[in-house]
Design a protein around this motif. Structure first.
Motif: not given
Length: 444
Positions: A308-312
C-alpha cells in the motif's frame, strides 16, 4: 566412682544401683536404644547398593549415565527440528519513505504523513510446490536416525554392563573357590604332617602342600586386583566414583531356551529392530528424499508481495509484486543431483554392510552361547562329579599309603580346574547373551 555394683546374694547376682544414678542410667539406655533403632544395619546398606543383580545396574545406568543422556537429548533436539522443518520462512516488511523533503519545500522528516509518499511492502517467500513437504520428511527421517543412534548407544552401554557384571561374578566366585581350595590344602598339609610324623611319608609332601598354598595366596591377590578393576569399570559406566562400593553379585540371568535362539527367527528380528540397521535405514530414507528435493531445485522459488502507498494521511494506491529466481545455472544443479545420487548409493551400501556385519556377529555369538551352555552342562553332569570322586579316592588312598602325594595334588587340581571352568562357562554364556541382545536391540 562406678555407676553400679554387682553383688552375690543367696546365689543370685543382684544389681545395686544408687538411687541418684538410676535416672542417668535410664536416659543412657533410652538413647542407646534410639541409636540402635536409627542406625542402618549392614544388610540394609548393602541392599541399597547397586550390583546384586544386573537389573539393578542397568536401572541405575539408564537414569544416570551421561553418554546415554546426551544421545537422548540429541534425539529430542532432532525431533524438535523435524517439527519446524518445512515451515514457511517469516514474511518481510519493508517501509520506504519517498521524497522526505517534498521537493525541498520542507526540511527532512521521517513522519509518514508529512513525506511525499510512504510505501509499505509486505513480502513472503514461497518455495516450489512439494519442496516444503520434502524438507519436512528429510528432517523426520533424520530424527528417526537420531532415535536409532540413541537406542544403539543404550544397547552398547547395557552390553558393557552385562559383560562387566558377568566378569565380576566370575572373579567373585573364583575368589570364593580359591579360598575353599586353600582351606582344603591346609587340611591336606596336616594329613601330610601327621604321616610324616609317623614315618609314613617324606617331609617333601608337607612342603609341597605349603607351596600350593603360597601359589593360591598369590592367585587370590591377582583375583582381588581383577575384581577391583572390574568394579572400577562398572562404576565408570554407572557414572559413580571409581572406588564406590558395589553389592556382591548374587545371581546370573537365566539363559533363554534353545528354541528361542533359532538363527532364522532371530535374523528377521535383527533386520527389523537392530539399532544400527534402523539408523542406517533412516539415513537411506532421508537420502532418497534429498535426491527428490535436488530434482525439485530445477524449478524456481517465488516471492509475492503487496504494497500500500500512503500519501499524506491516507492510502490511495496499492501495488502487487511477484519475484522468482531463474534457474539457468544448470551445471550447478546437475552437480547437486549427482551428489544426491552418490549419497543415496552410499547409504544403500552402508546399510547392506551393516546388515552383513550384525548377522555375522549374531551367528558367531549364537555359536559361542551354545558352546558355553554345552560346556557348562558337560562339566556339571560329568566332569565335576568324576573329579570329585577321583579326589575322594586319591585322598583315601593317600591316607592309607596306597598312592603318592603327587597323585593327590593332581586330583585336587582337577576338581579345582573343573569348578573354575564351570564358572567361566557360565560367565561366557552371559557375555554372549549380552552381545545377542545388543544385536537384537531388545531383551530376549
Amino acid at each position: 566412682m562406678p555407676l553400679h555394683f554387682l553383688s552375690l546374694a543367696g546365689g543370685r547376682i543382684t544389681n545395686r544401683i544408687p538411687a541418684t544414678r538410676r535416672p542417668i542410667l535410664g536416659a543412657i539406655a533410652i538413647a542407646a536404644s534410639a541409636l540402635a533403632m536409627s542406625a542402618p544395619s549392614t544388610a540394609q546398606t548393602s541392599e541399597a547398593l547397586p550390583g546384586n543383580s544386573v537389573e539393578s545396574l542397568l536401572e541405575y545406568a539408564r537414569a544416570r549415565n551421561p553418554e546415554f543422556a546426551s544421545m537422548r537429548h540429541e534425539a529430542d533436539a532432532a525431533n524438535e527440528r523435524a517439527a519446524s522443518a518445512g515451515a514457511l520462512p517469516d514474511p518481510k516488511l519493508r517501509i520506504e519513505l519517498q521524497d522526505i523533503t517534498k521537493m525541498n519545500e520542507q526540511g527532512p522528516t521521517l513522519s509518514p504523513s508529512r513525506v511525499g509518499k510512504t510505501r509499505y511492502q509486505l513480502m513472503q517467500d514461497l518455495p516450489w510446490f512439494g519442496k516444503r513437504g520434502l524438507q519436512r520428511e528429510i528432517a523426520q527421517w533424520e530424527a528417526e536416525g537420531a532415535k536409532g543412534r540413541a537406542s544403539g548407544s543404550w544397547a552398547e552401554l547395557s552390553t558393557r554392563i552385562k559383560a562387566g557384571y558377568a566378569q565380576l561374578y566370575y572373579v567373585q566366585h573364583s575368589e570364593t573357590l580359591t579360598r575353599e581350595i586353600l582351606d582344603l590344602m591346609v587340611r591336606i598339609e596336616k594329613i601330610a604332617q601327621v604321616r610324616y610324623a609317623g614315618g609314613l611319608t617324606a617331609q617333601s609332601d608337607a612342603i609341597r602342600a605349603q607351596v600350593e598354598q603360597t601359589d593360591m595366596r598369590n592367585e587370590l591377590i591377582a583375583l582381588e586386583n581383577e575384581r577391583r578393576m572390574t568394579e572400577a569399570r562398572l562404576n565408570m559406566l554407572l557414572s559413580r566414583p571409581a572406588n564406590a562400593p558395589l553389592a556382591p553379585p548374587e545371581r546370573l540371568r537365566p539363559l533363554p531356551p534353545p528354541v528361542r535362539l533359532d538363527y532364522a527367527a532371530l535374523e528377521d528380528r535383527v533386520r527389523g529392530r537392530n539399532p544400527q540397521l534402523y539408523a542406517d535405514d533412516a539415513k537411506l530414507r532421508a537420502a532418497e528424499k534429498n535426491r527428490e528435493l535436488s530434482y525439485k531445485n530445477r524449478y524456481p522459488d517465488f516471492t509475492v508481495g503487496i504494497a500500500p502507498m500512503q500519501s499524506g494521511g491516507s492510502v490511495k494506491e496499492w501495488e502487487l509484486m511477484v519475484e522468482f529466481n531463474i534457474p539457468i545455472q544448470q551445471s550447478t544443479r546437475r552437480a547437486q543431483e549427482h551428489e544426491a545420487e552418490a549419497m543415496l548409493a552410499a547409504a544403500r551400501a552402508r546399510k547392506e554392510a551393516t546388515a552383513n556385519q550384525v548377522l555375522s556377529e549374531l551367528s558367531e555369538n549364537l555359536s559361542g552361547l551354545d558352546a558355553a551352555r554345552r560346556t557348562e552342562t558337560t562339566i556339571s553332569s560329568s566332569l565335576l562329579p568324576q573329579a570329585e570322586l577321583t579326589y575322594k579316592s586319591a585322598l583315601a588312598s593317600y591316607e592309607n599309603g596306597k598312592v603318592e602325594f603327587a597323585t593327590l595334588l593332581d586330583a585336587q587340581r582337577q576338581i579345582r580346574q573343573a569348578k573354575q571352568n564351570q564358572i567361566k562357562a557360565q560367565a561366557e554364556a552371559q557375555a554372549r547373551l549380552a552381545e545377542i541382545e545388543r544385536i537384537l536391540g531388545e531383551e530376549l
